[in-house]
Design an enzyme around this catalytic site. Structure first.
Site, PDB file in Angstrom:
ATOM      1  N   LYS A  97       0.851  -1.217   0.000  1.00 37.83           N
ATOM      2  CA  LYS A  97       0.000   0.000   0.000  1.00 37.83           C
ATOM      3  C   LYS A  97       0.876   1.254   0.000  1.00 37.83           C
ATOM      4  O   LYS A  97       0.651   2.171  -0.798  1.00 37.83           O
ATOM      5  CB  LYS A  97      -0.869  -0.005   1.250  1.00 37.83           C
ATOM      6  CG  LYS A  97      -1.490   1.342   1.615  1.00 37.83           C
ATOM      7  CD  LYS A  97      -2.407   1.280   2.797  1.00 37.83           C
ATOM      8  CE  LYS A  97      -1.732   1.526   4.096  1.00 37.83           C
ATOM      9  NZ  LYS A  97      -1.503   2.935   4.482  1.00 37.83           N
ATOM     10  N   ASN A  98       1.894   1.268   0.867  1.00 39.82           N
ATOM     11  CA  ASN A  98       2.650   2.509   1.079  1.00 39.82           C
ATOM     12  C   ASN A  98       3.701   2.780   0.014  1.00 39.82           C
ATOM     13  O   ASN A  98       4.364   3.807   0.041  1.00 39.82           O
ATOM     14  CB  ASN A  98       3.269   2.523   2.480  1.00 39.82           C
ATOM     15  CG  ASN A  98       2.185   2.639   3.543  1.00 39.82           C
ATOM     16  OD1 ASN A  98       1.019   2.909   3.236  1.00 39.82           O
ATOM     17  ND2 ASN A  98       2.550   2.404   4.786  1.00 39.82           N
TER      18      ASN A  98
ATOM     19  N   ARG B 194      -4.019   9.744   4.566  1.00 39.55           N
ATOM     20  CA  ARG B 194      -2.833  10.588   4.782  1.00 39.55           C
ATOM     21  C   ARG B 194      -2.118  10.838   3.466  1.00 39.55           C
ATOM     22  O   ARG B 194      -1.628  11.933   3.217  1.00 39.55           O
ATOM     23  CB  ARG B 194      -1.885   9.866   5.756  1.00 39.55           C
ATOM     24  CG  ARG B 194      -0.542  10.535   5.955  1.00 39.55           C
ATOM     25  CD  ARG B 194      -0.619  11.755   6.799  1.00 39.55           C
ATOM     26  NE  ARG B 194       0.706  12.356   6.962  1.00 39.55           N
ATOM     27  CZ  ARG B 194       0.918  13.439   7.701  1.00 39.55           C
ATOM     28  NH1 ARG B 194      -0.083  14.033   8.308  1.00 39.55           N
ATOM     29  NH2 ARG B 194       2.137  13.959   7.801  1.00 39.55           N
TER      30      ARG B 194
ATOM     31  N   CYS C 193      -5.074   7.444   9.508  1.00 36.20           N
ATOM     32  CA  CYS C 193      -5.253   6.838  10.828  1.00 36.20           C
ATOM     33  C   CYS C 193      -5.035   7.868  11.941  1.00 36.20           C
ATOM     34  O   CYS C 193      -4.129   8.685  11.872  1.00 36.20           O
ATOM     35  CB  CYS C 193      -4.255   5.700  11.012  1.00 36.20           C
ATOM     36  SG  CYS C 193      -4.676   4.263  10.036  1.00 36.20           S
TER      37      CYS C 193
ATOM     38  N   ARG D 230      -0.129  14.397  13.555  1.00 35.04           N
ATOM     39  CA  ARG D 230       0.306  14.205  12.159  1.00 35.04           C
ATOM     40  C   ARG D 230       0.419  15.547  11.421  1.00 35.04           C
ATOM     41  O   ARG D 230      -0.270  15.812  10.450  1.00 35.04           O
ATOM     42  CB  ARG D 230      -0.611  13.229  11.425  1.00 35.04           C
ATOM     43  CG  ARG D 230      -0.661  11.890  12.140  1.00 35.04           C
ATOM     44  CD  ARG D 230      -1.285  10.803  11.338  1.00 35.04           C
ATOM     45  NE  ARG D 230      -0.320  10.191  10.412  1.00 35.04           N
ATOM     46  CZ  ARG D 230      -0.625   9.145   9.640  1.00 35.04           C
ATOM     47  NH1 ARG D 230      -1.831   8.633   9.666  1.00 35.04           N
ATOM     48  NH2 ARG D 230       0.267   8.625   8.808  1.00 35.04           N
ATOM     49  N   PRO D 231       1.314  16.427  11.892  1.00 30.48           N
ATOM     50  CA  PRO D 231       1.478  17.744  11.245  1.00 30.48           C
ATOM     51  C   PRO D 231       2.094  17.607   9.855  1.00 30.48           C
ATOM     52  O   PRO D 231       2.554  16.522   9.467  1.00 30.48           O
ATOM     53  CB  PRO D 231       2.437  18.464  12.194  1.00 30.48           C
ATOM     54  CG  PRO D 231       3.172  17.390  12.893  1.00 30.48           C
ATOM     55  CD  PRO D 231       2.251  16.219  12.981  1.00 30.48           C
TER      56      PRO D 231
ATOM     57  N   LEU E 274       6.900  19.752   7.752  1.00 33.14           N
ATOM     58  CA  LEU E 274       8.092  19.380   6.965  1.00 33.14           C
ATOM     59  C   LEU E 274       7.771  19.376   5.468  1.00 33.14           C
ATOM     60  O   LEU E 274       8.618  19.700   4.634  1.00 33.14           O
ATOM     61  CB  LEU E 274       8.626  18.018   7.422  1.00 33.14           C
ATOM     62  CG  LEU E 274       9.155  17.982   8.861  1.00 33.14           C
ATOM     63  CD1 LEU E 274       9.477  16.554   9.292  1.00 33.14           C
ATOM     64  CD2 LEU E 274      10.385  18.878   9.013  1.00 33.14           C
TER      65      LEU E 274
ATOM     66  N   ASP F  91       4.663   0.465  12.035  1.00 29.37           N
ATOM     67  CA  ASP F  91       3.470  -0.181  11.471  1.00 29.37           C
ATOM     68  C   ASP F  91       3.339  -1.639  11.898  1.00 29.37           C
ATOM     69  O   ASP F  91       2.343  -2.283  11.576  1.00 29.37           O
ATOM     70  CB  ASP F  91       3.485  -0.101   9.936  1.00 29.37           C
ATOM     71  CG  ASP F  91       3.292   1.327   9.475  1.00 29.37           C
ATOM     72  OD1 ASP F  91       3.475   1.580   8.269  1.00 29.37           O
ATOM     73  OD2 ASP F  91       2.987   2.189  10.310  1.00 29.37           O
TER      74      ASP F  91
ATOM     75  N   ARG G 292      -8.590  -0.866   4.681  1.00 32.05           N
ATOM     76  CA  ARG G 292      -7.803   0.194   4.015  1.00 32.05           C
ATOM     77  C   ARG G 292      -6.437  -0.350   3.589  1.00 32.05           C
ATOM     78  O   ARG G 292      -5.826   0.148   2.666  1.00 32.05           O
ATOM     79  CB  ARG G 292      -7.591   1.380   4.963  1.00 32.05           C
ATOM     80  CG  ARG G 292      -8.808   2.248   5.172  1.00 32.05           C
ATOM     81  CD  ARG G 292      -8.427   3.496   5.922  1.00 32.05           C
ATOM     82  NE  ARG G 292      -7.283   4.135   5.298  1.00 32.05           N
ATOM     83  CZ  ARG G 292      -6.424   4.922   5.942  1.00 32.05           C
ATOM     84  NH1 ARG G 292      -6.566   5.141   7.227  1.00 32.05           N
ATOM     85  NH2 ARG G 292      -5.400   5.473   5.311  1.00 32.05           N
TER      86      ARG G 292
HETATM   87  C1  EPZ Z   1       3.975   6.928   6.348  1.00 30.80           C
HETATM   88  O1  EPZ Z   1       3.184   7.911   7.006  1.00 30.80           O
HETATM   89  C2  EPZ Z   1       3.096   5.688   6.255  1.00 30.80           C
HETATM   90  N1  EPZ Z   1       1.895   5.996   5.492  1.00 30.80           N
HETATM   91  C3  EPZ Z   1       2.685   5.227   7.663  1.00 30.80           C
HETATM   92  O2  EPZ Z   1       1.943   4.015   7.517  1.00 30.80           O
HETATM   93  C4  EPZ Z   1       3.951   4.946   8.475  1.00 30.80           C
HETATM   94  O3  EPZ Z   1       3.585   4.609   9.789  1.00 30.80           O
HETATM   95  C5  EPZ Z   1       4.847   6.190   8.483  1.00 30.80           C
HETATM   96  O4  EPZ Z   1       5.141   6.595   7.129  1.00 30.80           O
HETATM   97  C6  EPZ Z   1       6.161   5.948   9.218  1.00 30.80           C
HETATM   98  O5  EPZ Z   1       6.848   4.887   8.623  1.00 30.80           O
HETATM   99  C7  EPZ Z   1       1.950   6.000   4.137  1.00 30.80           C
HETATM  100  O6  EPZ Z   1       3.000   5.776   3.544  1.00 30.80           O
HETATM  101  C8  EPZ Z   1       0.674   6.287   3.403  1.00 30.80           C
HETATM  102  P1  EPZ Z   1       5.952  10.355   8.577  1.00 30.80           P
HETATM  103  P2  EPZ Z   1       3.699   9.450   7.067  1.00 30.80           P
HETATM  104  O7  EPZ Z   1       5.775  11.614   7.835  1.00 30.80           O
HETATM  105  O8  EPZ Z   1       4.325   9.814   5.780  1.00 30.80           O
HETATM  106  C9  EPZ Z   1       5.818  13.308  12.214  1.00 30.80           C
HETATM  107  C10 EPZ Z   1       0.181   2.523   7.857  1.00 30.80           C
HETATM  108  O9  EPZ Z   1      -0.208   1.938   8.880  1.00 30.80           O
HETATM  109  N2  EPZ Z   1       5.793  14.378  11.198  1.00 30.80           N
HETATM  110  O10 EPZ Z   1       7.259   9.620   8.502  1.00 30.80           O
HETATM  111  O11 EPZ Z   1       2.593  10.271   7.596  1.00 30.80           O
HETATM  112  C11 EPZ Z   1       4.487  12.600  12.278  1.00 30.80           C
HETATM  113  O12 EPZ Z   1       3.581  13.304  13.081  1.00 30.80           O
HETATM  114  C12 EPZ Z   1       0.568   3.979   7.936  1.00 30.80           C
HETATM  115  O13 EPZ Z   1       0.320   1.990   6.719  1.00 30.80           O
HETATM  116  C13 EPZ Z   1       5.976  15.678  11.608  1.00 30.80           C
HETATM  117  O14 EPZ Z   1       6.155  15.943  12.805  1.00 30.80           O
HETATM  118  O15 EPZ Z   1       4.826   9.310   8.190  1.00 30.80           O
HETATM  119  C14 EPZ Z   1       4.854  11.273  12.876  1.00 30.80           C
HETATM  120  O16 EPZ Z   1       4.939  11.410  14.271  1.00 30.80           O
HETATM  121  C15 EPZ Z   1       0.334   4.575   9.311  1.00 30.80           C
HETATM  122  N3  EPZ Z   1       5.924  16.671  10.685  1.00 30.80           N
HETATM  123  C16 EPZ Z   1       6.240  11.010  12.302  1.00 30.80           C
HETATM  124  O17 EPZ Z   1       6.722  12.276  11.849  1.00 30.80           O
HETATM  125  C17 EPZ Z   1       5.717  16.420   9.354  1.00 30.80           C
HETATM  126  O18 EPZ Z   1       5.693  17.387   8.555  1.00 30.80           O
HETATM  127  C18 EPZ Z   1       6.232  10.035  11.150  1.00 30.80           C
HETATM  128  O19 EPZ Z   1       5.551  10.634  10.095  1.00 30.80           O
HETATM  129  C19 EPZ Z   1       5.537  15.081   8.953  1.00 30.80           C
HETATM  130  C20 EPZ Z   1       5.582  14.076   9.882  1.00 30.80           C
END
Ligand code: EPZ
Length: 423
Positions: free
Chosen positions: A22-23, A91, A115, A120-121, A124, A309, A403
């Site tokens: 999916k990702n 997301r 989710c 989830r800001p 970045l 995950d 999903r």
């Molecule tokens: C991706 O989410 C995946 N989703 C998530 O999988 C996965 O858990 C995550 O990466 C971490 O590996 C998809 O690929 C669709 P991040 P993403 O940006 O991109 C913080 C699943 O179960 N953050 O690496 O949202 C954020 O709040 C899903 O398949 C900021 O602070 O992950 C989080 O605490 C769930 N500011 C951490 O970083 C930002 O601008 C990880 O987020 C962006 C993120």
């Protein structure tokens, strides 16, 4: 909506072939916005998030043929805004904004859903767009990115991420493929799904190096020079890990085929520490969990750390370990919706540090009952616990599970589980 009804106590034994990730599929479908000509994406999981991605691409004006696990895309986008009804469903809708900015030089996106794992800001993502030369305006419900120069912004930049965000790394890559000059992302996310998206972009003519390391270099190529190709999405390492946990909690054995063993190393290492026999072959993994599960300490982290995950699924498994295990959730601040539901089934879990540190006392005697899935991986953890519970478990909220899992019921029933889906 519907529910799963699971009768626990059966051993999982057999072989499952793992489908597409999916990702990886979602950012690859977004990347198709950048590329002219026909793109045929194969091994796409037939899940609700992919159907939303197809809706977004069609809503943007692209021609999309979606046949189960193959998506064929052609045409050009005719609008630069991702509609609210789609943005709020997942997301990764924000990754489509990065592709629109890369293609058109400006675009808008309502804030993404996904989710409920915490705030989830997206600061970045915004930082990346700003440094690539876009004017970024945040309204109450949406993000607007305007171009500021004759290159429709997209000026190559050196961008440092103070957290290796997966989505922000993907978005900066997508927005900078046609930039003037090179873009360097420092402290980039290293997840395998990013490598898969970059492999697809490079197969269409992009010039991106370093994917999978913490420094990714995107050399801007001539605008609209990327041409379509056929691409096969990587297997889903999290589905592989989920099924490994499902077999292990029943002290069963399982062969997972069509999986990239390297991607599952972080999970394999921890499962071996739990006393589970894991054998890696060329493109399959065999696990055998006849011995009692041993307690471990898990710390989730960015790749190649233990994947967040897999946190919920591993917590379900550790309710059956002998002794006290610990889990530290270091990525999301509220990835704990499954804890209260596992406790309802008889698990002995103490949550500390505002739901980021968990003490799991095994071996708990799980009993089937009614539980509620509130997010994708939390829902998967309830399926795993129900396989080992005494009696019948009813899981509501299975739309969350659907999903990310194309056929969790069919896959697990094929290897011995007793799961019924009732609408
Ligand atoms: C991706 O989410 C995946 N989703 C998530 O999988 C996965 O858990 C995550 O990466 C971490 O590996 C998809 O690929 C669709 P991040 P993403 O940006 O991109 C913080 C699943 O179960 N953050 O690496 O949202 C954020 O709040 C899903 O398949 C900021 O602070 O992950 C989080 O605490 C769930 N500011 C951490 O970083 C930002 O601008 C990880 O987020 C962006 C993120």
């Amino acid at each position: 909506m519907g529910s799963f009804f699971i009768l626990g106590g059966n051993k999982i034994n057999g072989e499952i072939s793992i489908g597409g990730a999916k990702n990886a599929a979602l950012p690859i479908l977004a990347a198709c916005i950048l590329i002219d000509g026909e793109k045929t994406i194969k091994n796409v999981p037939n899940i609700s998030d992919v159907r939303v991605a197809v809706d977004i691409l069609r809503d943007l004006g692209l021609k999309v043929l979606h046949e189960k696990n193959t998506v064929t895309i052609s045409g050009k986008i005719s609008k630069n805004t991702i509609s609210k009804k789609y943005s709020e469903k997942m997301r990764s809708s924000i990754t489509f904004l990065g592709a629109i900015l890369g293609k058109l030089g400006e675009g808008e996106c309502y804030f993404p859903g996904g989710c409920p794992l915490g705030e989830r800001p997206i600061e970045l993502h915004k930082k990346g767009f700003l440094e690539l030369g876009f004017e970024v305006i945040e309204e109450t419900e949406k993000l607007i990115c305007k171009n500021k120069n004759d290159n429709k912004s997209r000026i190559g930049a050196n961008i440092f991420l103070d957290f290796p965000s997966v989505g922000a790394t993907q978005n900066i890559i997508l927005a900078s493929v046609y930039a003037k000059g090179s873009t360097i992302i420092t402290n980039a996310a290293k997840e395998p799904e990013i490598v898969d998206m970059v492999n697809f972009l490079n197969a269409c003519g992009a010039r991106i190096k370093g994917a999978g390391t913490d420094e990714v270099i995107i050399e801007g190529v001539a605008e609209n020079s990327l041409k379509g190709c056929e691409y096969i999405v990587m297997p889903d390492r999290i589905i592989a890990g989920t099924y490994m946990a499902a077999a292990a909690i029943t002290n069963g054995s399982l062969i997972l085929k069509d999986v990239y063993p390297y991607d599952v190393y972080p999970i394999k290492e921890k499962f071996i520490n739990m006393g589970i026999a894991v054998t890696i072959n060329k493109n399959s993994i065999a696990i055998n969990a006849e011995k009692p599960i041993r307690k471990v300490k898990i710390r989730t982290g960015t790749h190649p750390g233990f994947p967040t995950d897999m946190q919920a699924q591993t917590m379900a498994l550790l309710t059956q370990a002998e002794g006290t295990s610990e889990i530290e959730e270091n990525i999301f601040e509220a990835r704990d919706k499954h804890v209260k539901e596992l406790i309802k089934m008889g698990a002995n879990i103490t949550s500390m540090l505002n739901g980021r540190h968990f003490i799991i006392k095994g071996k708990a005697n799980l009993k089937g009952t009614k539980v509620l899935a509130e997010d994708l991986r939390g829902g998967a953890s309830l399926v795993i616990a129900a396989l080992a519970a005494e009696g019948k478990t009813e899981i509501k909220g299975i739309e969350h599970i659907e999903r990310g899992y194309e056929n969790i019921v069919g896959d697990l029933n094929k290897v011995g589980a007793n799961i019924r889906f009732i609408n």
